[in-house]
Motif scaffolding. Structure first.
Motif, mmCIF file in Angstrom:
data_model
loop_
_atom_site.group_PDB
_atom_site.id
_atom_site.type_symbol
_atom_site.label_atom_id
_atom_site.label_comp_id
_atom_site.label_asym_id
_atom_site.label_seq_id
_atom_site.Cartn_x
_atom_site.Cartn_y
_atom_site.Cartn_z
ATOM 1 N N HIS A 89 0.831 -1.207 0.000
ATOM 2 C CA HIS A 89 0.000 0.000 0.000
ATOM 3 C C HIS A 89 0.865 1.257 0.000
ATOM 4 O O HIS A 89 1.994 1.233 0.464
ATOM 5 N N TRP A 90 0.291 2.327 -0.562
ATOM 6 C CA TRP A 90 0.916 3.644 -0.549
ATOM 7 C C TRP A 90 -0.024 4.596 0.164
ATOM 8 O O TRP A 90 -1.238 4.521 0.002
ATOM 9 N N ASN A 91 0.549 5.519 0.942
ATOM 10 C CA ASN A 91 -0.243 6.513 1.662
ATOM 11 C C ASN A 91 0.125 7.920 1.201
ATOM 12 O O ASN A 91 1.295 8.219 0.970
ATOM 13 N N TYR A 92 -0.902 8.759 1.117
ATOM 14 C CA TYR A 92 -0.735 10.133 0.651
ATOM 15 C C TYR A 92 -1.472 11.106 1.568
ATOM 16 O O TYR A 92 -2.490 10.754 2.161
ATOM 17 N N LEU A 93 -0.956 12.332 1.611
ATOM 18 C CA LEU A 93 -1.707 13.467 2.155
ATOM 19 C C LEU A 93 -2.187 14.226 0.929
ATOM 20 O O LEU A 93 -1.373 14.683 0.121
ATOM 21 N N VAL A 94 -3.490 14.308 0.759
ATOM 22 C CA VAL A 94 -4.043 14.992 -0.410
ATOM 23 C C VAL A 94 -4.833 16.210 0.039
ATOM 24 O O VAL A 94 -5.593 16.158 0.992
ATOM 25 N N ASN A 95 -4.613 17.311 -0.643
ATOM 26 C CA ASN A 95 -5.357 18.546 -0.396
ATOM 27 C C ASN A 95 -6.390 18.643 -1.504
ATOM 28 O O ASN A 95 -6.055 18.886 -2.659
ATOM 29 N N ILE A 96 -7.642 18.410 -1.148
ATOM 30 C CA ILE A 96 -8.709 18.328 -2.131
ATOM 31 C C ILE A 96 -9.152 19.726 -2.555
ATOM 32 O O ILE A 96 -9.595 20.518 -1.743
ATOM 33 N N TYR A 97 -9.009 19.990 -3.845
ATOM 34 C CA TYR A 97 -9.442 21.259 -4.434
ATOM 35 C C TYR A 97 -10.948 21.193 -4.642
ATOM 36 O O TYR A 97 -11.463 20.256 -5.240
ATOM 37 N N GLN A 98 -11.677 22.201 -4.145
ATOM 38 C CA GLN A 98 -13.134 22.222 -4.241
ATOM 39 C C GLN A 98 -13.659 23.356 -5.113
ATOM 40 O O GLN A 98 -14.860 23.524 -5.242
ATOM 41 N N GLY A 99 -12.780 24.146 -5.656
ATOM 42 C CA GLY A 99 -13.212 25.235 -6.530
ATOM 43 C C GLY A 99 -12.581 26.548 -6.128
ATOM 44 O O GLY A 99 -11.991 26.674 -5.060
ATOM 45 N N PRO A 100 -12.707 27.564 -6.977
ATOM 46 C CA PRO A 100 -12.113 28.872 -6.706
ATOM 47 C C PRO A 100 -12.659 29.474 -5.411
ATOM 48 O O PRO A 100 -13.864 29.467 -5.171
ATOM 49 N N GLY A 101 -11.763 29.982 -4.601
ATOM 50 C CA GLY A 101 -12.160 30.669 -3.379
ATOM 51 C C GLY A 101 -12.558 29.763 -2.231
ATOM 52 O O GLY A 101 -12.920 30.239 -1.163
ATOM 53 N N VAL A 102 -12.496 28.458 -2.425
ATOM 54 C CA VAL A 102 -12.855 27.513 -1.369
ATOM 55 C C VAL A 102 -11.567 26.891 -0.824
ATOM 56 O O VAL A 102 -10.704 26.470 -1.600
ATOM 57 N N ALA A 103 -11.446 26.841 0.489
ATOM 58 C CA ALA A 103 -10.239 26.288 1.099
ATOM 59 C C ALA A 103 -10.085 24.807 0.764
ATOM 60 O O ALA A 103 -11.070 24.074 0.674
ATOM 61 N N HIS A 104 -8.832 24.375 0.568
ATOM 62 C CA HIS A 104 -8.542 22.958 0.364
ATOM 63 C C HIS A 104 -8.792 22.216 1.672
ATOM 64 O O HIS A 104 -8.613 22.769 2.751
ATOM 65 N N VAL A 105 -9.166 20.967 1.570
ATOM 66 C CA VAL A 105 -9.339 20.105 2.740
ATOM 67 C C VAL A 105 -8.272 19.023 2.661
ATOM 68 O O VAL A 105 -8.174 18.320 1.653
ATOM 69 N N GLN A 106 -7.449 18.907 3.724
ATOM 70 C CA GLN A 106 -6.409 17.880 3.700
ATOM 71 C C GLN A 106 -6.971 16.559 4.208
ATOM 72 O O GLN A 106 -7.610 16.497 5.251
ATOM 73 N N CYS A 107 -6.725 15.519 3.438
ATOM 74 C CA CYS A 107 -7.209 14.174 3.747
ATOM 75 C C CYS A 107 -6.043 13.196 3.621
ATOM 76 O O CYS A 107 -5.057 13.488 2.971
#
Length: 141
Positions: A89-107
């Motif tokens: 398995h590989w693990n990542y920290l991903v910052n999900i882009y939700q659109g302009p002006g919306v803060a990324h959510v780290q997952c």
């Protein structure tokens, strides 16, 4: 290098188009990472790339069973945690882009491989992240 990455993403979007939804009224996609509280995710402080990688829900959903390690590598880069050699398995920290002006959510995102280095399953670490990735509203970007 940036142009090369954009070309790879464009090719992958042609090969793996954005998910389609069975009915116009569906609000959730039917595939993508699983939310399973029994799956262990490493401590984010141990990440080699603590800032993670910015990506979209579409990129996460494109990593499906049968995909190769090369496919995952092209979409998310090298794993963000040192797991050793010949890992499953590989693990990542991903910052999900939700659109302009919306803060990324780290997952945290985990990809599980079989012995032939093909994806068998993917997991996400929180309900909030699962809902962001699963919401079809995030595919109109």
């Amino acid at each position: 290098m940036k142009c090369y990455h954009q070309l790879i993403v464009a090719i992958l979007l042609i090969v793996y188009p954005k998910p389609s939804f069975a009915e116009a009224g569906d609000s959730m996609i039917s595939h993508g990472p699983h939310l399973d509280q029994s799956v262990h995710f490493p401590d984010p402080k141990r990440a080699s790339r603590r800032s993670g990688v910015i990506t979209t829900p579409s990129n996460i959903v494109m990593i499906t069973p049968g995909a190769r390690t090369d496919d995952v590598y092209k979409l998310l880069g090298v794993p963000h945690f040192y797991e050793g050699f010949s890992v499953s398995h590989w693990n990542y920290l991903v910052n999900i882009y939700q659109g302009p002006g919306v803060a990324h959510v780290q997952c945290q995102f985990q990809v599980v491989f079989d012995k032939k280095r093909r994806v068998t399953a993917t997991y996400i670490n929180s309900k909030q992240c699962y809902e962001i990735i699963s919401s079809k509203e995030n595919y109109n970007q």
